[in-house]
Design an enzyme around this catalytic site. Structure first.
Site, mmCIF file in Angstrom:
data_model
loop_
_atom_site.group_PDB
_atom_site.id
_atom_site.type_symbol
_atom_site.label_atom_id
_atom_site.label_comp_id
_atom_site.label_asym_id
_atom_site.label_seq_id
_atom_site.Cartn_x
_atom_site.Cartn_y
_atom_site.Cartn_z
ATOM 1 N N CYS A 2 0.839 -1.184 0.000
ATOM 2 C CA CYS A 2 0.000 0.000 0.000
ATOM 3 C C CYS A 2 0.880 1.242 0.000
ATOM 4 O O CYS A 2 2.099 1.166 -0.096
ATOM 5 C CB CYS A 2 -0.901 -0.003 1.238
ATOM 6 N N ARG A 50 -4.950 1.588 -0.002
ATOM 7 C CA ARG A 50 -4.811 0.153 0.224
ATOM 8 C C ARG A 50 -4.903 -0.654 -1.067
ATOM 9 O O ARG A 50 -5.792 -0.439 -1.884
ATOM 10 C CB ARG A 50 -5.900 -0.332 1.184
ATOM 11 N N LEU A 51 -3.953 -1.576 -1.208
ATOM 12 C CA LEU A 51 -4.036 -2.632 -2.204
ATOM 13 C C LEU A 51 -4.370 -3.902 -1.427
ATOM 14 O O LEU A 51 -3.537 -4.428 -0.699
ATOM 15 C CB LEU A 51 -2.704 -2.784 -2.946
ATOM 16 N N SER A 52 -5.574 -4.376 -1.564
ATOM 17 C CA SER A 52 -6.080 -5.459 -0.714
ATOM 18 C C SER A 52 -5.516 -6.801 -1.169
ATOM 19 O O SER A 52 -5.781 -7.242 -2.290
ATOM 20 C CB SER A 52 -7.604 -5.505 -0.768
ATOM 21 N N ILE A 54 -4.565 -9.497 1.656
ATOM 22 C CA ILE A 54 -4.933 -10.439 2.715
ATOM 23 C C ILE A 54 -6.115 -9.864 3.493
ATOM 24 O O ILE A 54 -6.146 -8.669 3.792
ATOM 25 C CB ILE A 54 -3.735 -10.705 3.660
ATOM 26 N N ASN A 79 2.705 -0.616 5.142
ATOM 27 C CA ASN A 79 2.949 -0.998 3.757
ATOM 28 C C ASN A 79 3.800 -2.251 3.750
ATOM 29 O O ASN A 79 4.896 -2.262 4.324
ATOM 30 C CB ASN A 79 3.668 0.142 3.014
ATOM 31 N N GLY A 80 3.331 -3.317 3.102
ATOM 32 C CA GLY A 80 4.106 -4.537 3.015
ATOM 33 C C GLY A 80 3.295 -5.759 3.374
ATOM 34 O O GLY A 80 2.061 -5.745 3.358
ATOM 35 N N SER A 371 9.541 -12.805 -7.220
ATOM 36 C CA SER A 371 10.704 -12.497 -8.046
ATOM 37 C C SER A 371 11.975 -12.915 -7.322
ATOM 38 O O SER A 371 11.946 -13.217 -6.123
ATOM 39 C CB SER A 371 10.723 -11.002 -8.392
ATOM 40 N N GLY A 372 13.099 -12.916 -8.051
ATOM 41 C CA GLY A 372 14.336 -13.486 -7.516
ATOM 42 C C GLY A 372 15.341 -12.502 -6.978
ATOM 43 O O GLY A 372 16.506 -12.866 -6.764
#
Length: 641
Positions: A2, A50-52, A54, A79-80, A371-372
């Site tokens: 977020c 917010r990017l939902s 969970i 955020n995270g 991602s790596g």
């Protein structure tokens, strides 16, 4: 994943600034298009996008939580992702009587802080930047994850302290804060040398970054007091003869557990996939938890500059569905202003562009990607880490002989075999290794930068880090330096900013505390040999990644920049950027033009230096001149994927 923003006031009521905070947070709408929010009390105003991911229906932010006697004591913006949040919630409920109103990871942070105080951050397994306000103590606690995966900027002025996931939101609050807007010339010189602005600097002198692995405390009217809680130590644990296989199994188990926890989400998770071992390992392990995994890669319209075929072969080998995005030079150039706007500060890494396009493509299908990133810093993956092996003989020479070798190298004509070896062998590690990137040397920079200061050199950044690693083997020292420079200054900035530009959450399972606990114990010979890099990791992944990838050299998403700047693809575009830029007081534009022409004519390869200057010119055009105004659209992505 977020975008957070806050303003802790020092001489005004927070209710008078909450509207300004809400408006300033709108320029981070791409970080969280699902749900905006604000909250305030007397001293603090918070904004959130917010990017939902969970507990989609709940876990709204700003989040309130507290013990039974004061259930709204704390306010959190976060955020995270905390990947061990389920285990933390169970421990806090069982052993400390904590109760929870949601199923998310935010409450686990607040409850952990209530029980364990500052030490809570050491128990969080994940990526995070958060601000936690204690309404009883009237104290603000800021924290950032150990590796710096998630960003956190702050600025203190007469009216208070603002903090945010992105610098552009703080810029919107400069007038409210009473802060002046001017460029930091030392940060500019550091950028020109390193290709990124090193922490804690930013190109705006009044804005700084909370460094990776740090926390800060402040109260209304006070400056932040910063404390470092994470210091890598690389405590080498030699592998007894005959037990190497147990070490490889330990690495594989740690990585598999990390991927499993990074797959925790209530939305669809995909994976980036280049032609290398790191992203392939992550995708192969993710397939064990989602057999319908979709992988994504990108390439260019030029032969020899595409990982598309190898990535497609890898996707087929592990059974993943695969999506490819091919980028041409015209859309490459057209995207730069928008990308630089999202970055906040310039990063002269052309790999940002393919990442931007593959992230845009991925967001049509998924909301989270793995991602790596981080494997090279943890396991010894960069080719430059093998240099101490080739220069080992010089370390045995007396200082006088090493200096003599350096003087001899200066008399050898350019291009002569052995000149570079003599020159680098005559230098100490601290002098020759700046981290995993270097653009201009002093002589080149003096010809381009109008206010060049020799005292503002790379050692401003590297010397304190090298002091912490005295006595370690040279490869461990280089890894340690890159953790605090290249990784958090370039790799993780582009990973966060460019995926978030597309409202896409990127997760990096290699940068996990349990994986690091295994990797930091590897002796030099388990990381670097004369024939390969990441030796132990490759052995650990034997049987997990396809054979055609296992020992393949690192390429990532290579960009044909050197060729494009010489030809019709980008030469005219680059020359126009130089002409239009209003940076004459900072740069010798005539010298930059000569560099471009020399590059076009094949007299020198100036592609990295030219790109460093061009990206800065575009940044200056956006954030200083206000001449360039990228068209930033409102996010239109669906809430669930």
């Amino acid at each position: 994943m977020c975008g957070l923003l806050g303003l802790l006031t020092s001489n005004a009521s927070a209710k008078d600034v909450v509207d300004a905070v809400g408006q300033a947070s709108h320029c981070m709408r791409h970080r969280g298009p699902d749900e905006p929010g604000t909250w305030h009390d007397d001293d603090l105003a918070l904004g959130f996008n917010r990017l939902s991911i969970i507990d989609i229906e709940h876990s709204h932010q700003p989040l309130r939580w507290g013990p039974a006697e004061n259930p709204t004591r704390y306010a959190l913006v976060f955020n995270g992702e905390i990947y061990n949040y389920l285990e933390l919630r169970e421990t806090l409920a069982r052993d400390h009587g904590a109760t929870f109103a949601t199923e998310g990871d935010g409450e686990a942070i607040v409850a952990a802080f209530h029980v364990w105080g500052d030490d809570a951050v050491r128990r969080l397994r994940g990526m995070f930047a958060f601000a936690l306000w204690d309404t009883e103590k009237r104290e603000l606690f800021l924290a950032r994850d150990p590796f710096g995966i998630k960003p956190l900027f702050y600025s203190t002025g007469p009216s208070g302290t603002a903090f945010a996931s992105e610098k552009k939101s703080i810029l919107e609050l400069f007038e409210t804060l009473g802060v002046e807007d001017h460029l930091d010339p030392r940060a500019l010189q550091h950028y020109a040398v390193l290709q990124y602005v090193p922490e804690p600097e930013s190109l705006h002198a009044s804005i700084r970054r909370l460094e990776s692995g740090c926390t800060a405390r402040l109260t209304p009217g006070s400056d932040p007091v910063v404390t470092r809680y994470f210091r890598p130590s690389f405590p080498v644990r030699p592998v007894p003869s005959g037990t190497e296989d147990a070490r490889y199994r330990e690495i594989a188990a740690a990585l598999e557990d990390s991927v499993a926890k990074h797959m925790r989400a209530d939305v669809t998770v995909g994976s980036f996939l280049s032609g290398g071992i790191d992203s392939t390992a992550i995708a192969a392990l993710a397939m064990r938890h989602n057999p319908d995994l979709i992988t994504f890669t990108t390439g260019f319209e030029r032969e020899g500059y595409s990982e598309v075929d190898v990535a497609a072969e890898s996707a087929a080998a592990i059974g993943a569905k695969h999506v490819i995005k091919v980028v041409g030079p015209e859309e490459f150039a057209a995207s730069i202003p928008e990308i630089v706007w999202y970055l906040d500060d310039p990063v002269a890494d052309p790999a940002l562009v393919p990442l931007y396009f593959v992230a845009k493509e991925a967001r049509k299908h998924v909301k989270v990607v793995l991602s790596g990133e981080g494997a090279d810093e943890l396991f010894g993956g960069y080719t430059i880490y093998r240099e101490p092996l080739s220069l080992g003989a010089f370390d045995k020479l007396p200082g006088g002989l090493r200096r003599a070798a350096g003087r001899l190298s200066e008399r050898i004509p350019e291009g002569t075999r052995g000149k570079s070896l003599l020159h680098r062998g005559s230098m100490t590690l601290e002098d020759r290794y700046y981290g995993n990137a270097r653009s201009f040397n002093d002589a080149q920079l003096r010809s381009v930068l109008r206010d060049f200061r020799p005292e503002w050199n790379h050692q401003d950044v590297t010397a304190p880090i090298y002091r912490e690693s005295r006595g370690w083997d040279p490869v461990a020292r280089m890894q340690h330096l890159d953790l605090f420079t290249w990784l958090r200054g370039d790799i993780l900035v582009k990973a966060d900013k460019i995926t978030m530009a597309n409202s896409l959450e990127l997760r990096v399972p290699f940068l996990d505390s349990e994986v690091f606990a295994v990797a930091e114990q590897l002796p030099l010979e388990q990381k670097i040999t004369k024939s390969t890099t990441k030796y132990a990791l490759r052995r650990a992944l034997d049987g997990i990644v396809p054979e055609h990838v296992l020992n393949r050299a690192k390429l990532g998403f290579p960009v044909p920049l050197r060729h494009w700047l010489r030809g019709p693809e980008l030469f005219d575009w680059a020359r126009q950027q130089i002409v239009d830029s209003q940076t004459d007081h900072l740069l010798d534009k005539a010298a930059v033009t000569r560099m471009l022409e020399d590059h076009r004519d094949g007299r020198s390869d100036h592609s990295r230096r030219l790109w460093t200057v061009l990206v800065f010119m575009i940044w200056h055009g956006i954030f200083v001149e206000k001449r360039i105004r990228p068209a930033i659209a409102e996010p239109t992505y669906p809430v669930r994927l």
